[in-house]
Design a protein around this motif. Structure first.
Motif, short mmCIF file in Angstrom:
data_model
loop_
_atom_site.label_atom_id
_atom_site.label_comp_id
_atom_site.label_asym_id
_atom_site.label_seq_id
_atom_site.Cartn_x
_atom_site.Cartn_y
_atom_site.Cartn_z
N THR A 1 2.40 -24.43 -56.52
CA THR A 1 1.31 -23.46 -56.46
C THR A 1 0.43 -23.71 -55.24
OG1 THR A 1 1.27 -23.27 -58.88
CG2 THR A 1 -0.69 -22.53 -57.68
N PHE A 2 0.12 -24.98 -55.00
CA PHE A 2 -0.72 -25.32 -53.86
C PHE A 2 -0.02 -24.98 -52.55
CE2 PHE A 2 -2.56 -27.88 -50.56
CZ PHE A 2 -3.90 -27.98 -50.89
N PHE A 3 1.25 -25.37 -52.42
CA PHE A 3 1.99 -25.14 -51.20
C PHE A 3 2.09 -23.65 -50.87
CE2 PHE A 3 6.07 -24.29 -49.02
CZ PHE A 3 5.84 -25.00 -47.84
N ASN A 4 2.39 -22.85 -51.87
CA ASN A 4 2.51 -21.41 -51.63
C ASN A 4 1.18 -20.79 -51.24
OD1 ASN A 4 5.28 -21.36 -52.16
ND2 ASN A 4 5.00 -20.95 -54.34
N GLY A 5 0.11 -21.26 -51.87
CA GLY A 5 -1.22 -20.76 -51.52
C GLY A 5 -1.62 -21.15 -50.12
N TYR A 6 -1.32 -22.39 -49.74
CA TYR A 6 -1.65 -22.87 -48.40
C TYR A 6 -0.83 -22.14 -47.35
CZ TYR A 6 -2.21 -26.03 -44.45
OH TYR A 6 -2.48 -26.55 -43.20
N LYS A 7 0.44 -21.95 -47.62
CA LYS A 7 1.33 -21.28 -46.66
C LYS A 7 0.87 -19.83 -46.43
CE LYS A 7 6.27 -20.43 -45.84
NZ LYS A 7 7.63 -20.54 -46.43
N ALA A 8 0.46 -19.16 -47.49
CA ALA A 8 -0.03 -17.79 -47.36
C ALA A 8 -1.33 -17.75 -46.57
CB ALA A 8 -0.24 -17.18 -48.75
N LEU A 9 -2.20 -18.74 -46.78
CA LEU A 9 -3.46 -18.82 -46.05
C LEU A 9 -3.22 -18.97 -44.56
CD1 LEU A 9 -6.60 -19.15 -46.11
CD2 LEU A 9 -6.19 -21.61 -46.30
N ARG A 10 -2.29 -19.87 -44.20
CA ARG A 10 -2.02 -20.12 -42.79
C ARG A 10 -1.28 -18.94 -42.13
NH1 ARG A 10 -2.73 -25.32 -40.86
NH2 ARG A 10 -2.41 -24.26 -38.87
N ALA A 11 -0.63 -18.11 -42.92
CA ALA A 11 0.06 -16.96 -42.37
C ALA A 11 -0.90 -15.85 -41.96
CB ALA A 11 1.07 -16.42 -43.38
N ASP A 12 -2.11 -15.89 -42.50
CA ASP A 12 -3.14 -14.90 -42.15
C ASP A 12 -3.78 -15.33 -40.83
OD1 ASP A 12 -5.29 -13.20 -41.93
OD2 ASP A 12 -5.96 -13.46 -44.00
N SER A 13 -3.77 -14.45 -39.85
CA SER A 13 -4.30 -14.80 -38.52
C SER A 13 -5.80 -15.00 -38.52
CB SER A 13 -3.93 -13.70 -37.50
OG SER A 13 -4.50 -12.46 -37.88
N VAL A 14 -6.49 -14.47 -39.52
CA VAL A 14 -7.94 -14.67 -39.62
C VAL A 14 -8.19 -15.80 -40.61
CG1 VAL A 14 -10.17 -13.60 -40.15
CG2 VAL A 14 -8.36 -12.25 -39.08
N ASN A 15 -8.12 -17.02 -40.12
CA ASN A 15 -8.41 -18.17 -40.97
C ASN A 15 -9.13 -19.25 -40.17
OD1 ASN A 15 -6.50 -20.28 -39.92
ND2 ASN A 15 -4.93 -18.82 -40.58
N TYR A 16 -9.70 -20.20 -40.88
CA TYR A 16 -10.54 -21.21 -40.24
C TYR A 16 -9.76 -22.13 -39.31
CZ TYR A 16 -15.02 -20.28 -42.48
OH TYR A 16 -16.23 -19.71 -42.85
#
Length: 247
Positions: free
Chosen positions: A12-27
């Motif tokens: 769950t964590f890995f999939n959430g993190y991977k999706a977050l990093r795939a978004d170009s608007v991230n920290y």
């Protein structure tokens, strides 16, 4: 004992993190990496180690700007598998190993980096000793971590807002209480370790590092235009950056 939580192999964590990093608007893309990369020395023909390399983005970048050899290590098998899948260069090698086992690589490096990983380490002193041992003389250790202002509150990050919904101030507490913090990020009870800035700096000094530069995350105008919520960084920076050299 220099232990690190392997939360990134949680599905769950890995999939959430991977999706977050795939978004170009991230920290990471708009805030952390631009500051981090400005701290890098010339990497042409250098041996570089990336500690907590994740999906290999930094390793690929280091090779692109001239590093002779790049090694990335991460405790997460999922991260290492993804890094290998994304990488197409014989100059980059990845190892599924704990960041506290740097000395087992039996290699000396000119630069060791770590992006947003050391706050998962319980024994920061042991990590620094391993890094120092594995650096060539005059080599650099450059790392970013969650800012201690972020990790300090035992109850988590909170702001005070006015009646219009604008931030008045950040609610700081528990700053001088070092130790475990449990936070919710994709899953419950993700463990990070809080250390006040004085503890971080003094441990570097005690391990014979020369501190050359310290930065705190401040968003650019471009970052603010894409992510207005980053204006909160002026009340409480999310990240701390340190550039230190081996004597």
């Amino acid at each position: 004992m220099c232990s690190k939580q392997n939360i990134y192999d949680n599905e769950t964590f890995f999939n959430g993190y991977k999706a977050l990093r795939a978004d170009s608007v991230n920290y990471n893309i708009l805030l952390e990496q631009p500051i981090f990369r400005k701290l890098l020395p010339d990497l042409i023909d250098r041996y570089v180690l990336d500690v907590g390399c994740g999906m290999g983005d930094s390793c690929i970048f280091y090779e692109k700007i001239g590093a002779k050899k790049v090694i990335g290590i991460d405790i997460s098998n999922k991260m290492i598998s993804e890094a290998r899948r994304r990488t197409n260069s014989e100059m980059i090698k990845y190892y599924n190993t704990d960041m506290c086992d740097i000395e087992k690589l039996e290699t000396r490096f000119d630069v060791i980096t770590s992006s947003l990983a050391v706050h998962y380490i319980q024994d920061f002193d042991s990590l620094l000793k391993s890094v120092y041992h594995s650096l060539n003389s005059g080599g650099y250790f450059i790392f970013s971590q969650e800012h201690p202002l972020t990790t300090a509150p035992l109850q988590g990050v909170e702001y005070t807002y006015n009646e219009n919904g604008d931030v008045i101030h950040y609610n700081l507490s528990d700053y001088m209480y070092s130790g475990i913090r449990k936070v919710e990020w994709f899953v419950d009870d993700v463990i990070v370790y809080h250390r006040p800035i004085s503890e971080i700096i003094n441990l570097l000094i005690q391990n014979n590092f020369i501190i050359e530069q310290i930065e705190e995350s401040t968003p650019s105008n471009n970052a603010l235009a894409q992510c207005p919520d980053m204006s909160k960084e002026f009340h409480k920076p999310s990240f701390l950056f340190v550039k230190a050299m081996k004597k």
